[in-house]
Each structure stands twice: as structure tokens, then as C-alpha cells.
Write a protein that holds these residues in place. Structure first.
Motif, PDB file in Angstrom:
ATOM      1  N   THR A  33       0.861  -1.186   0.000  1.00 35.33           N
ATOM      2  CA  THR A  33       0.000   0.000   0.000  1.00 35.33           C
ATOM      3  C   THR A  33       0.897   1.237   0.000  1.00 35.33           C
ATOM      4  O   THR A  33       0.761   2.124   0.825  1.00 35.33           O
ATOM      5  CB  THR A  33      -0.926   0.018   1.232  1.00 35.33           C
ATOM      6  OG1 THR A  33      -0.130  -0.128   2.416  1.00 35.33           O
ATOM      7  CG2 THR A  33      -1.936  -1.099   1.174  1.00 35.33           C
ATOM      8  N   VAL A  37      -4.219   3.223  -2.691  1.00 38.76           N
ATOM      9  CA  VAL A  37      -4.704   2.536  -3.888  1.00 38.76           C
ATOM     10  C   VAL A  37      -6.160   2.838  -4.190  1.00 38.76           C
ATOM     11  O   VAL A  37      -6.571   2.799  -5.349  1.00 38.76           O
ATOM     12  CB  VAL A  37      -4.493   1.013  -3.767  1.00 38.76           C
ATOM     13  CG1 VAL A  37      -3.014   0.665  -3.872  1.00 38.76           C
ATOM     14  CG2 VAL A  37      -5.069   0.485  -2.461  1.00 38.76           C
ATOM     15  N   SER A  38      -6.962   3.127  -3.157  1.00 38.13           N
ATOM     16  CA  SER A  38      -8.381   3.397  -3.402  1.00 38.13           C
ATOM     17  C   SER A  38      -8.570   4.621  -4.295  1.00 38.13           C
ATOM     18  O   SER A  38      -9.564   4.726  -5.022  1.00 38.13           O
ATOM     19  CB  SER A  38      -9.119   3.588  -2.080  1.00 38.13           C
ATOM     20  OG  SER A  38      -8.598   4.686  -1.359  1.00 38.13           O
ATOM     21  N   TYR A  40      -7.029   5.312  -6.876  1.00 44.64           N
ATOM     22  CA  TYR A  40      -6.886   4.928  -8.275  1.00 44.64           C
ATOM     23  C   TYR A  40      -8.247   4.850  -8.960  1.00 44.64           C
ATOM     24  O   TYR A  40      -8.365   5.114 -10.163  1.00 44.64           O
ATOM     25  CB  TYR A  40      -6.175   3.577  -8.375  1.00 44.64           C
ATOM     26  CG  TYR A  40      -6.070   3.052  -9.791  1.00 44.64           C
ATOM     27  CD1 TYR A  40      -5.082   3.526 -10.663  1.00 44.64           C
ATOM     28  CD2 TYR A  40      -6.978   2.112 -10.275  1.00 44.64           C
ATOM     29  CE1 TYR A  40      -5.002   3.073 -11.967  1.00 44.64           C
ATOM     30  CE2 TYR A  40      -6.906   1.652 -11.582  1.00 44.64           C
ATOM     31  CZ  TYR A  40      -5.916   2.133 -12.423  1.00 44.64           C
ATOM     32  OH  TYR A  40      -5.838   1.681 -13.715  1.00 44.64           O
ATOM     33  N   SER A 156      -9.333  -4.150 -13.004  1.00 48.61           N
ATOM     34  CA  SER A 156      -9.464  -2.733 -12.656  1.00 48.61           C
ATOM     35  C   SER A 156     -10.535  -2.045 -13.505  1.00 48.61           C
ATOM     36  O   SER A 156     -11.314  -1.225 -12.990  1.00 48.61           O
ATOM     37  CB  SER A 156      -8.121  -2.012 -12.802  1.00 48.61           C
ATOM     38  OG  SER A 156      -7.642  -2.081 -14.135  1.00 48.61           O
ATOM     39  N   ASN A 229       3.640  -4.732  -5.517  1.00 53.68           N
ATOM     40  CA  ASN A 229       3.328  -3.412  -6.058  1.00 53.68           C
ATOM     41  C   ASN A 229       2.470  -3.527  -7.315  1.00 53.68           C
ATOM     42  O   ASN A 229       1.528  -2.756  -7.510  1.00 53.68           O
ATOM     43  CB  ASN A 229       4.611  -2.652  -6.379  1.00 53.68           C
ATOM     44  CG  ASN A 229       5.325  -2.186  -5.128  1.00 53.68           C
ATOM     45  OD1 ASN A 229       4.702  -2.008  -4.084  1.00 53.68           O
ATOM     46  ND2 ASN A 229       6.631  -2.000  -5.215  1.00 53.68           N
ATOM     47  N   SER A 232      -1.114  -4.242  -6.350  1.00 54.82           N
ATOM     48  CA  SER A 232      -1.693  -3.407  -5.289  1.00 54.82           C
ATOM     49  C   SER A 232      -3.071  -2.854  -5.636  1.00 54.82           C
ATOM     50  O   SER A 232      -3.951  -2.796  -4.779  1.00 54.82           O
ATOM     51  CB  SER A 232      -0.745  -2.255  -4.935  1.00 54.82           C
ATOM     52  OG  SER A 232      -0.535  -1.413  -6.059  1.00 54.82           O
ATOM     53  N   ILE A 233      -3.298  -2.454  -6.893  1.00 53.41           N
ATOM     54  CA  ILE A 233      -4.577  -1.823  -7.237  1.00 53.41           C
ATOM     55  C   ILE A 233      -5.709  -2.832  -7.411  1.00 53.41           C
ATOM     56  O   ILE A 233      -6.878  -2.447  -7.536  1.00 53.41           O
ATOM     57  CB  ILE A 233      -4.473  -0.949  -8.500  1.00 53.41           C
ATOM     58  CG1 ILE A 233      -4.049  -1.782  -9.709  1.00 53.41           C
ATOM     59  CG2 ILE A 233      -3.544   0.226  -8.269  1.00 53.41           C
ATOM     60  CD1 ILE A 233      -4.160  -1.044 -11.034  1.00 53.41           C
ATOM     61  N   ASN A 238      -6.279  -5.078   0.158  1.00 53.37           N
ATOM     62  CA  ASN A 238      -6.084  -3.632   0.276  1.00 53.37           C
ATOM     63  C   ASN A 238      -7.401  -2.858   0.349  1.00 53.37           C
ATOM     64  O   ASN A 238      -7.392  -1.657   0.605  1.00 53.37           O
ATOM     65  CB  ASN A 238      -5.269  -3.105  -0.907  1.00 53.37           C
ATOM     66  CG  ASN A 238      -3.809  -3.514  -0.839  1.00 53.37           C
ATOM     67  OD1 ASN A 238      -3.315  -3.867   0.228  1.00 53.37           O
ATOM     68  ND2 ASN A 238      -3.128  -3.480  -1.968  1.00 53.37           N
TER      69      ASN A 238
END
Length: 304
Positions: A33, A37-38, A40, A156, A229, A232-233, A238
Motif C-alpha cells: 500500500t 490505492v483506493s 486509483y 481494474s 506493487n 496493489s490496485i 487492500n
């Protein structure tokens, strides 16, 4: 005296090894984190939906509409909206999402759609990005392989698509935008954990046959910062804490060969209260539909 000195030396060695082991475990199970990330998944809500709603079926019990709208990154999203008849409006609605390689009309999603309709819920079914009517050229869905960026983008992008789906729901006066539930299966559950973490307008999430700690898929490279990493998104761990205090239900298979139970347990442990997890004596693809949907339906009736 020699024995005492030797014992002390061994104690130091053992203690050092224990510390190293704990640090190793922390490295494995700690998610990345390094940035919020939120953030994004923020987007411009002022961008027009350009939505289209067309009647597909009109029965004595429900109406079925074919829906399309514009999402983030100028993506066109296809969906089906089922609305039960003879229900007081506005009607609570459940967003129902399929798994990897399937589509919004796959048999197990059709089953859930019928059950929810029968119990007075409207249902919105989307095609995951690059699935169903949105399918273009399908590559190897693998977060560790040569198509890993394409794979990550499927997850995503669908989170953005789901957020825009909520925008669409808010435009429909017959739907209760204050009573939105989510039911996601397998990949739809992984995506849904991220989505429900960033989208506070969803009041009741049900996550089926999904888990967290995606870096474990990297096996020998699971410890690398690069892996964590990169993920992460789209890492459910997370985002799952941000679902609380909304009530989260997880439905999982004890013998799941696709999503290891360890990953489901880690996700449940990270989630805040209120929460509940139900385990079925089944594998990933043979979880009993009547029971797994029935448990989700009971959750919606209780909280939505």
C-alpha cells in the motif's frame, strides 16, 4: 558453566531464527500500500453515461431490459436489468457478477437472477471487461505471465464499470439506489471486493468463491516487492477493510482447487465487522447453487 554458556549461545541463535522467520512471514503476507490505492478508482461522474435501455422481455412476473452505457476509459458496458412486477417501488437491486471466462447469461448466473427476482429484488448483470458481448481477443488470464497487464486491466476496468453501474441505477426511479446489494462469484467476487471497498453506495456485499493475497500466485517470487506493487490496485486485502461497517458475507468451498481456502481465510481475517463466512463441503465448480444462492438471499433479506 560451559553448559550455561552454550545454552545461552543456542538461545541467541534460536531467537535470531525466530525473528527472521517472523520477518519472512510478514513479508509474504503484507500487501503493498505504498500509495492510497483506493484513489486509483476515482473518476469524473460528470462524464455522460450515454445509456441505452431497451425492452427485451415482458412477462407476467418481470420485465427484462438490455442495457448499455459508457464507462471510464470510454468503454462500452453491456448489461441486463431484470425488474420484478407487482413490487412496491422503488425496488431494492442486486448487482450479480459472473466468473472468469463466462458471461452475464451463464447458467449459474441465470439461476441466481431467477431466485432474486422471485424474492422481490431487481437484478443488474454485467459482462466483465473483455467477456461476453464485450469480448474481443482473449489472451491468457494470468497475473504472472506475459499477459499480466491485460489481466490486471480486466479487473481494474470492471471496478470502474461497476461504479458507473451504480450511477446508472441512480437514474432509474423504479430502483432503490439506497438499497444496492452485490453478489459476485469467483473472479466476480475478487473484483467485487475491490469494488465494494471503494464504492460506499453498495450497502450489502456477498462474495462467493473468492479470496485475497494474490501475490501467493507468484510462488517463489511471492516475496518480491515488484509482485506486491504490481498487484496493489487489484489486491482484495487492500480494500476489504473499507467495506466495514457494512455487513459482509463470504461463501467458500472447503476443497476449492481454484481459489485455495487459505486465500479466503486471509481475506475474511482482514475484513472488519460485521462479517460472516460459510464453508461448503465442495470444490470450486460444484458448490450447490440452491444453497450458496439461498445463503446469499438470506443475507440480503436480513440487511438490504
Amino acid at each position: 558453566m560451559r553448559f550455561s554458556k552454550s545454552f545461552r549461545n543456542w538461545s541467541v541463535v534460536v531467537g535470531t531464527l525466530i525473528i527472521l522467520a517472523l520477518l519472512l512471514l510478514k513479508s509474504v503476507f503484507e500487501t503493498s500500500t505504498c500509495f492510497p490505492v483506493s484513489e486509483y478508482y476515482g473518476y469524473d461522474k460528470a462524464i455522460p453515461l450515454h445509456d441505452s435501455v431497451r425492452m427485451a422481455t415482458d412477462t407476467t412476473d418481470f420485465k427484462l431490459f438490455e442495457v448499455s452505457y459508457t464507462s471510464v476509459h470510454d468503454q462500452s458496458v453491456t448489461a441486463l436489468l431484470s425488474i420484478p412486477k407487482n413490487q412496491p417501488e422503488p425496488i431494492p437491486i442486486v448487482i450479480l457478477m459472473h466468473g472468469l471466462g463466462d458471461r452475464k447469461t451463464v447458467d449459474y448466473v441465470e439461476y441466481g437472477n431467477r431466485l432474486l427476482l422471485k424474492n422481490g429484488f431487481a437484478v443488474l448483470r454485467l459482462d466483465i471487461s473483455d467477456h461476453g458481448d464485450r469480448k474481443k481477443e482473449f489472451y491468457d488470464f494470468d497475473l504472472t505471465g506475459p499477459d499480466k497487464y491485460w489481466t490486471r486491466n480486466i479487473v481494474s476496468q470492471t471496478v470502474f464499470d461497476l461504479r458507473r453501474a451504480v450511477d446508472f441505477i441512480e437514474t432509474r426511479p423504479e430502483l432503490d439506489s439506497k438499497r444496492i446489494g452485490y453478489y459476485g462469484i469467483s473472479l466476480g467476487g475478487i473484483i467485487g471486493t475491490v469494488f465494494c471497498g471503494v464504492e460506499q453506495r453498495v450497502k450489502v456485499p456477498v462474495i462467493a468463491l473468492a479470496g485475497g493475497q494474490l501475490n501467493l500466485l507468484y510462488k517463489q517470487d511471492a516475496l518480491s516487492g515488484e509482485a506486491k506493487n504490481f498487484l496493489s490496485i487489484i489486491e482484495p486485502l487492500n480494500f476489504v477493510t473499507d467495506i466495514s461497517p457494512r455487513p459482509l458475507l463470504m461463501l467458500n468451498a472447503k476443497n476449492d482447487e481454484i481459489v485455495p481456502p487459505t486465500m479466503s481465510k486471509l481475506l475474511y481475517k482482514k475484513a472488519g465487522e460485521p462479517k460472516e463466512i460459510i464453508w461448503y463441503d465442495a470444490k470450486h465448480r460444484d458448490a450447490p447453487l440452491d444453497i450458496i444462492y439461498g445463503d446469499g438471499l438470506s443475507w440480503f433479506k436480513k440487511y438490504l
